[in-house]
Write a protein that holds these residues in place. Structure first.
Motif, PDB file in Angstrom:
ATOM      1  N   MET A   1       0.844  -1.183   0.000  1.00 42.19           N
ATOM      2  CA  MET A   1       0.000   0.000   0.000  1.00 42.19           C
ATOM      3  C   MET A   1       0.883   1.238   0.000  1.00 42.19           C
ATOM      4  O   MET A   1       1.822   1.352   0.768  1.00 42.19           O
ATOM      5  CB  MET A   1      -0.882  -0.028   1.252  1.00 42.19           C
ATOM      6  N   THR A   2       0.580   2.149  -0.882  1.00 41.85           N
ATOM      7  CA  THR A   2       1.343   3.376  -1.022  1.00 41.85           C
ATOM      8  C   THR A   2       0.936   4.376   0.061  1.00 41.85           C
ATOM      9  O   THR A   2      -0.244   4.583   0.322  1.00 41.85           O
ATOM     10  CB  THR A   2       1.089   3.989  -2.412  1.00 41.85           C
ATOM     11  N   THR A   3       1.930   5.007   0.675  1.00 44.80           N
ATOM     12  CA  THR A   3       1.644   5.984   1.723  1.00 44.80           C
ATOM     13  C   THR A   3       1.248   7.323   1.102  1.00 44.80           C
ATOM     14  O   THR A   3       1.507   7.587  -0.085  1.00 44.80           O
ATOM     15  CB  THR A   3       2.868   6.204   2.620  1.00 44.80           C
ATOM     16  N   GLU A   6       4.273   9.050  -0.316  1.00 46.01           N
ATOM     17  CA  GLU A   6       4.671   8.507  -1.623  1.00 46.01           C
ATOM     18  C   GLU A   6       3.746   8.999  -2.724  1.00 46.01           C
ATOM     19  O   GLU A   6       4.205   9.373  -3.807  1.00 46.01           O
ATOM     20  CB  GLU A   6       4.667   6.979  -1.593  1.00 46.01           C
ATOM     21  N   ARG A   7       2.436   9.024  -2.461  1.00 42.79           N
ATOM     22  CA  ARG A   7       1.482   9.481  -3.478  1.00 42.79           C
ATOM     23  C   ARG A   7       1.743  10.942  -3.838  1.00 42.79           C
ATOM     24  O   ARG A   7       1.729  11.311  -5.012  1.00 42.79           O
ATOM     25  CB  ARG A   7       0.047   9.275  -2.999  1.00 42.79           C
ATOM     26  N   ASN A   9       4.585  12.517  -3.559  1.00 45.52           N
ATOM     27  CA  ASN A   9       5.849  12.552  -4.304  1.00 45.52           C
ATOM     28  C   ASN A   9       5.666  12.107  -5.751  1.00 45.52           C
ATOM     29  O   ASN A   9       6.267  12.684  -6.657  1.00 45.52           O
ATOM     30  CB  ASN A   9       6.910  11.696  -3.614  1.00 45.52           C
ATOM     31  N   TYR A  10       4.852  11.083  -5.971  1.00 44.16           N
ATOM     32  CA  TYR A  10       4.587  10.617  -7.333  1.00 44.16           C
ATOM     33  C   TYR A  10       3.913  11.715  -8.149  1.00 44.16           C
ATOM     34  O   TYR A  10       4.286  11.987  -9.289  1.00 44.16           O
ATOM     35  CB  TYR A  10       3.698   9.370  -7.327  1.00 44.16           C
ATOM     36  N   MET A  40       8.255   4.377 -11.377  1.00 40.91           N
ATOM     37  CA  MET A  40       7.015   4.386 -10.622  1.00 40.91           C
ATOM     38  C   MET A  40       6.184   3.161 -10.995  1.00 40.91           C
ATOM     39  O   MET A  40       6.024   2.861 -12.175  1.00 40.91           O
ATOM     40  CB  MET A  40       6.247   5.665 -10.998  1.00 40.91           C
ATOM     41  N   GLN A  43       0.453   0.956 -11.357  1.00 45.73           N
ATOM     42  CA  GLN A  43      -0.791   1.290 -10.652  1.00 45.73           C
ATOM     43  C   GLN A  43      -0.697   2.662  -9.982  1.00 45.73           C
ATOM     44  O   GLN A  43      -1.661   3.418  -9.966  1.00 45.73           O
ATOM     45  CB  GLN A  43      -1.125   0.236  -9.605  1.00 45.73           C
ATOM     46  N   ASP A  44       0.463   2.980  -9.440  1.00 48.01           N
ATOM     47  CA  ASP A  44       0.637   4.275  -8.791  1.00 48.01           C
ATOM     48  C   ASP A  44       0.662   5.402  -9.817  1.00 48.01           C
ATOM     49  O   ASP A  44       0.147   6.493  -9.559  1.00 48.01           O
ATOM     50  CB  ASP A  44       1.907   4.291  -7.946  1.00 48.01           C
TER      51      ASP A  44
END
Length: 89
Positions: A1-3, A6-7, A9-10, A40, A43-44
């Motif tokens: 699961m992306t924090t 992280e989201r 930053n993406y 990356m 999915q993100d």
């Protein structure tokens, strides 16, 4: 699961990559190119692009698998990046 970190930053990395491309007179980027350049997860990348579309900052053409085929900044996206650039100067 992306924090959440992280989201964010993406999303910031996508915006910066597209802004850099716009400065080089390239109107956008391919989803595959962003995936490779930014390392990356697919999915993100798709989730970040969907978020940015919702904010009116990018336009996305999707593949049949609903992943980004091309991604480009909108006029509002360019204005957003210019404002950030001015703030950091």
């Amino acid at each position: 699961m992306t924090t959440l970190h992280e989201r964010k930053n993406y999303r910031a990395a996508i915006m910066q990559a597209l802004y850099d491309a716009a400065e080089d007179n390239r109107p956008g980027a391919t989803g595959a190119g962003l995936h490779d350049d930014l390392h990356m997860p697919e999915q993100d990348l798709a989730a970040a692009c969907s978020y940015l579309v919702g904010e009116g900052l990018v336009e996305v053409d999707r593949t049949t698998r609903n992943t980004p085929a091309t991604v480009a900044l909108t006029h509002e996206g360019i204005r957003h990046m210019e404002a950030e650039e001015e703030e950091s100067a």
